[in-house]
Scaffold this motif. Structure first.
Motif, PDB file in Angstrom:
ATOM      1  N   THR A   1      -2.073  -2.065  -9.310  1.00 31.71           N
ATOM      2  CA  THR A   1      -1.075  -1.410 -10.149  1.00 31.71           C
ATOM      3  C   THR A   1      -0.108  -0.620  -9.268  1.00 31.71           C
ATOM      4  N   SER A   2       0.989  -0.204  -9.873  1.00 33.47           N
ATOM      5  CA  SER A   2       1.959   0.600  -9.125  1.00 33.47           C
ATOM      6  C   SER A   2       1.335   1.913  -8.656  1.00 33.47           C
ATOM      7  N   ARG A   3       0.516   2.510  -9.502  1.00 35.04           N
ATOM      8  CA  ARG A   3      -0.138   3.756  -9.097  1.00 35.04           C
ATOM      9  C   ARG A   3      -1.091   3.530  -7.930  1.00 35.04           C
ATOM     10  N   GLN A   4      -1.814   2.414  -7.963  1.00 32.75           N
ATOM     11  CA  GLN A   4      -2.697   2.103  -6.837  1.00 32.75           C
ATOM     12  C   GLN A   4      -1.886   1.870  -5.558  1.00 32.75           C
ATOM     13  N   ALA A   5      -0.749   1.202  -5.692  1.00 30.96           N
ATOM     14  CA  ALA A   5       0.106   0.954  -4.520  1.00 30.96           C
ATOM     15  C   ALA A   5       0.602   2.270  -3.928  1.00 30.96           C
ATOM     16  N   LEU A   6       0.954   3.220  -4.774  1.00 26.09           N
ATOM     17  CA  LEU A   6       1.397   4.532  -4.293  1.00 26.09           C
ATOM     18  C   LEU A   6       0.246   5.275  -3.615  1.00 26.09           C
TER      19      LEU A   6
ATOM     20  N   ASP B   1      -4.755  14.001  -8.590  1.00 27.51           N
ATOM     21  CA  ASP B   1      -5.720  14.887  -9.245  1.00 27.51           C
ATOM     22  C   ASP B   1      -7.040  14.861  -8.479  1.00 27.51           C
ATOM     23  N   ASP B   2      -8.060  15.555  -8.992  1.00 22.63           N
ATOM     24  CA  ASP B   2      -9.309  15.645  -8.234  1.00 22.63           C
ATOM     25  C   ASP B   2     -10.084  14.331  -8.222  1.00 22.63           C
ATOM     26  N   GLN B   3      -9.654  13.366  -9.047  1.00 24.32           N
ATOM     27  CA  GLN B   3     -10.218  12.006  -8.991  1.00 24.32           C
ATOM     28  C   GLN B   3      -9.329  11.084  -8.149  1.00 24.32           C
ATOM     29  N   GLU B   4      -8.325  11.700  -7.501  1.00 23.08           N
ATOM     30  CA  GLU B   4      -7.380  10.984  -6.650  1.00 23.08           C
ATOM     31  C   GLU B   4      -6.527   9.986  -7.428  1.00 23.08           C
ATOM     32  N   ARG B   5      -6.306  10.296  -8.687  1.00 25.70           N
ATOM     33  CA  ARG B   5      -5.355   9.488  -9.456  1.00 25.70           C
ATOM     34  C   ARG B   5      -3.963  10.052  -9.255  1.00 25.70           C
ATOM     35  N   ILE B   6      -2.980   9.156  -9.327  1.00 22.59           N
ATOM     36  CA  ILE B   6      -1.579   9.543  -9.150  1.00 22.59           C
ATOM     37  C   ILE B   6      -1.029  10.122 -10.448  1.00 22.59           C
ATOM     38  N   GLY B   7      -0.275  11.201 -10.325  1.00 23.47           N
ATOM     39  CA  GLY B   7       0.442  11.760 -11.474  1.00 23.47           C
ATOM     40  C   GLY B   7       1.784  12.302 -11.017  1.00 23.47           C
ATOM     41  N   PHE B   8       2.554  12.811 -11.975  1.00 18.19           N
ATOM     42  CA  PHE B   8       3.875  13.353 -11.643  1.00 18.19           C
ATOM     43  C   PHE B   8       4.086  14.670 -12.378  1.00 18.19           C
TER      44      PHE B   8
ATOM     45  N   GLU C   1       8.908  -1.706   1.657  1.00 17.70           N
ATOM     46  CA  GLU C   1       8.749  -3.135   1.380  1.00 17.70           C
ATOM     47  C   GLU C   1       7.279  -3.543   1.487  1.00 17.70           C
ATOM     48  N   SER C   2       6.567  -2.991   2.472  1.00 19.44           N
ATOM     49  CA  SER C   2       5.136  -3.308   2.606  1.00 19.44           C
ATOM     50  C   SER C   2       4.365  -2.893   1.362  1.00 19.44           C
ATOM     51  N   MET C   3       4.741  -1.754   0.780  1.00 26.65           N
ATOM     52  CA  MET C   3       4.088  -1.281  -0.443  1.00 26.65           C
ATOM     53  C   MET C   3       4.297  -2.274  -1.582  1.00 26.65           C
ATOM     54  N   ALA C   4       5.542  -2.697  -1.793  1.00 24.63           N
ATOM     55  CA  ALA C   4       5.822  -3.632  -2.882  1.00 24.63           C
ATOM     56  C   ALA C   4       5.161  -4.985  -2.630  1.00 24.63           C
ATOM     57  N   LEU C   5       5.245  -5.484  -1.397  1.00 26.26           N
ATOM     58  CA  LEU C   5       4.653  -6.785  -1.086  1.00 26.26           C
ATOM     59  C   LEU C   5       3.138  -6.752  -1.223  1.00 26.26           C
ATOM     60  N   THR C   6       2.501  -5.664  -0.790  1.00 26.93           N
ATOM     61  CA  THR C   6       1.047  -5.554  -0.930  1.00 26.93           C
ATOM     62  C   THR C   6       0.649  -5.662  -2.394  1.00 26.93           C
ATOM     63  N   ALA C   7       1.361  -4.946  -3.253  1.00 22.37           N
ATOM     64  CA  ALA C   7       1.065  -5.002  -4.693  1.00 22.37           C
ATOM     65  C   ALA C   7       1.242  -6.417  -5.228  1.00 22.37           C
ATOM     66  N   LEU C   8       2.341  -7.066  -4.871  1.00 26.62           N
ATOM     67  CA  LEU C   8       2.631  -8.406  -5.396  1.00 26.62           C
ATOM     68  C   LEU C   8       1.646  -9.451  -4.866  1.00 26.62           C
ATOM     69  N   ILE C   9       1.369  -9.394  -3.560  1.00 21.46           N
ATOM     70  CA  ILE C   9       0.490 -10.403  -2.964  1.00 21.46           C
ATOM     71  C   ILE C   9      -0.934 -10.245  -3.478  1.00 21.46           C
ATOM     72  N   GLN C  10      -1.357  -8.991  -3.726  1.00 26.23           N
ATOM     73  CA  GLN C  10      -2.690  -8.790  -4.292  1.00 26.23           C
ATOM     74  C   GLN C  10      -2.791  -9.389  -5.694  1.00 26.23           C
ATOM     75  N   LYS C  11      -1.759  -9.227  -6.495  1.00 25.80           N
ATOM     76  CA  LYS C  11      -1.760  -9.850  -7.824  1.00 25.80           C
ATOM     77  C   LYS C  11      -1.893 -11.361  -7.693  1.00 25.80           C
ATOM     78  N   SER C  12      -1.115 -11.923  -6.760  1.00 28.15           N
ATOM     79  CA  SER C  12      -1.096 -13.372  -6.593  1.00 28.15           C
ATOM     80  C   SER C  12      -2.422 -13.905  -6.060  1.00 28.15           C
ATOM     81  N   THR C  13      -2.966 -13.267  -5.020  1.00 32.44           N
ATOM     82  CA  THR C  13      -4.162 -13.816  -4.385  1.00 32.44           C
ATOM     83  C   THR C  13      -5.424 -13.578  -5.211  1.00 32.44           C
ATOM     84  N   THR C  14      -5.460 -12.490  -5.998  1.00 26.32           N
ATOM     85  CA  THR C  14      -6.641 -12.258  -6.833  1.00 26.32           C
ATOM     86  C   THR C  14      -6.492 -12.923  -8.202  1.00 26.32           C
ATOM     87  N   GLY C  15      -5.295 -13.389  -8.529  1.00 24.86           N
ATOM     88  CA  GLY C  15      -5.058 -13.988  -9.844  1.00 24.86           C
ATOM     89  C   GLY C  15      -5.178 -12.983 -10.969  1.00 24.86           C
ATOM     90  N   ASP C  16      -4.918 -11.700 -10.648  1.00 26.95           N
ATOM     91  CA  ASP C  16      -5.105 -10.647 -11.644  1.00 26.95           C
ATOM     92  C   ASP C  16      -3.871  -9.742 -11.663  1.00 26.95           C
TER      93      ASP C  16
END
Length: 448
Positions: free
Chosen positions: A337-342, A19-26, A317-332
């Motif tokens: 989120t999946s939308r941010q990863a996309l 969208d115009d705020q660069e959020r992901i939609g379907f 795989e890089s997309m999934a790993l980036t999402a997972l490693i960010q959760k782990s390293t930031t503790g959050d």
């Protein structure tokens, strides 16, 4: 809409949109109309217009093609030859001795195999940083993929290395019907001296070229640079003027807190490419600081690095790993989120390679770089959250069809532009000569 038949119409798919705020939609039950390599329209419902080609994409999701923002495509020829080694031994004892054997034919065959792997994995564009780039450009032109290419050089080559990088970038930019963009490609601050980096920055400004290089790849490099020179690799980029150009920094897991204001204040367009699988494999203690870079407005594109360190060119795989490693390293768990990863996999990756206005989203006026993903398999059903299904359940092998510039390069998993068995056979014949390390040479020394 023109009265003449469209080149391609894709019907019945769910389309990832921004969208115009660069959020992901379907958007469900959508039809994509393509003409002259460009997306003409994305509409809901059936499109009865005539088309030279039609694809029935019911049960599939249309995504912008993935972008591999930093790789060394021909290094697929070295997949698995340097395993379970620290970075220094990986370079000095195996990879750089083998690379001193490389011929243009090895580069061509490696690039062809890499393009086949990427097209099958839904990658429609890759940023390559390697040697004998004319061979890679020829493969790109032939197989139909999009690429951002730079002829790599070290200061140990003398001025000829830099001159060759410039000559390639000027001669090949806009080639392959515009699918090839080019860049200057100094290897890294630890293999390219300040004078060469400063000269590169001057050439980049003079000729309107971007720069693609490795910098602050890991924490050791940052600490060694501080100990020896009193500055971090990122501060080296500032003092040599590289940060006044449009620059793509590979890896950046050694970016320190003191580097963040330097990147924020850069006058050029800075982007970073992250290739997390290799960092895990090398046991690097930190990863790319995606969240801190995000807070500065710096796009982080997804990458694989070369298959000699990463073993695959799988951006999914890089997309999934980036999402997972960010959760782990930031503790959050709320980040990424999946939308941010996309978003990283699409628009941010397109921006990282300077194509943010051309590809990266499925919208009228964009080049038609589109992949169709089949979510009917048992591992992707049922779908409660489509973004999460795409990032964490789907795999690159679920990509059914890959389209670049409106041309179908893979249809229903069948590659249409590359003969893989022939490439594998010829590469196999050349492998013994390529792997010989008895000569004792190496193209460079890793000393950080």
């Amino acid at each position: 809409m023109s009265d003449s038949p469209a080149d391609l119409i894709i019907t019945g798919c769910t389309v990832l949109v921004h969208d115009d705020q660069e959020r992901i939609g379907f958007e469900e039950n959508a039809t994509i109309v393509v003409r002259d390599g460009v997306i003409e329209s994305v509409i809901t419902g059936a499109e009865e217009a005539e088309a030279r080609q039609r694809v029935d994409a019911r049960g599939q999701v249309a995504l912008p093609g993935l972008v591999n923002c930093h790789t060394h495509a021909p290094m697929v020829a070295l997949r698995g030859v340097a395993e379970d080694l620290p970075t220094e031994e990986w370079f000095n004892d195996v990879v750089w001795p083998i690379e001193s054997n490389l011929t243009e034919k090895d580069v061509e065959l490696g690039a062809r195999l890499a393009c086949a792997e990427m097209i099958r994995g839904g990658v429609t564009c890759f940023a390559d940083h390697y040697f004998s780039m004319d061979a890679v450009a020829a493969v790109v032109a032939e197989c139909g993929i999009r690429a951002h290419l730079g002829e790599a050089y070290f200061s140990s080559q003398g001025p000829q290395g830099r001159e060759k990088s410039l000559e390639f970038a000027l001669r090949r930019r806009g080639a392959a019907d515009g699918r090839i963009t080019t860049t200057l490609a100094p290897h890294a601050p630890y293999t390219v001296d300040d004078a060469d980096l400063a000269a590169t920055a001057e050439l980049a400004r003079e000729h309107g070229l971007p720069v693609h290089l490795h910098a602050a790849e890991n924490r050791d490099q940052a600490e060694t640079s501080l100990a020896r020179h009193g500055v971090t690799p990122i501060e080296v980029l500032r003092r040599t003027g590289i940060l006044d150009t449009d620059v793509l920094i590979a890896h950046g897991t050694g970016i320190l807190d003191r580097d963040l204001p330097v990147l924020r204040d850069a006058t050029g367009r800075v982007a970073v490419a992250t290739a997390p699988r290799g960092y895990l494999k090398f046991a690097w203690p930190t990863t790319t600081p995606v969240r801190a870079l995000h807070d500065l407005g710096i796009p982080v594109g997804l990458a694989t690095d070369g298959a000699a360190s990463n073993n695959s060119l799988d951006v999914w795989e890089s997309m999934a790993l980036t999402a997972l490693i960010q959760k782990s390293t930031t503790g959050d768990p709320r980040w990424l989120t999946s939308r941010q990863a996309l978003h990283h996999a699409t628009l941010q990756s397109a921006r990282a390679v300077g194509l943010g206005e051309t590809v990266g989203s499925i919208a009228p006026g964009r080049r038609a770089d589109i992949i169709l993903v089949d979510l009917t398999g048992p591992h992707t059903q049922p779908v409660h959250d489509l973004a999460a299904t795409l990032v964490h359940s789907a795999r690159s092998s679920d990509v059914r069809t890959t389209i670049v510039d409106g041309r179908i390069l893979m249809r229903d998993r069948e590659l249409l532009t590359i003969d893989v068995p022939a490439v594998v056979r010829e590469l196999g014949e050349r492998t013994p000569a390529l792997l010989d390390r008895g000569h004792g040479r190496r193209i460079q020394e890793y000393d950080t």
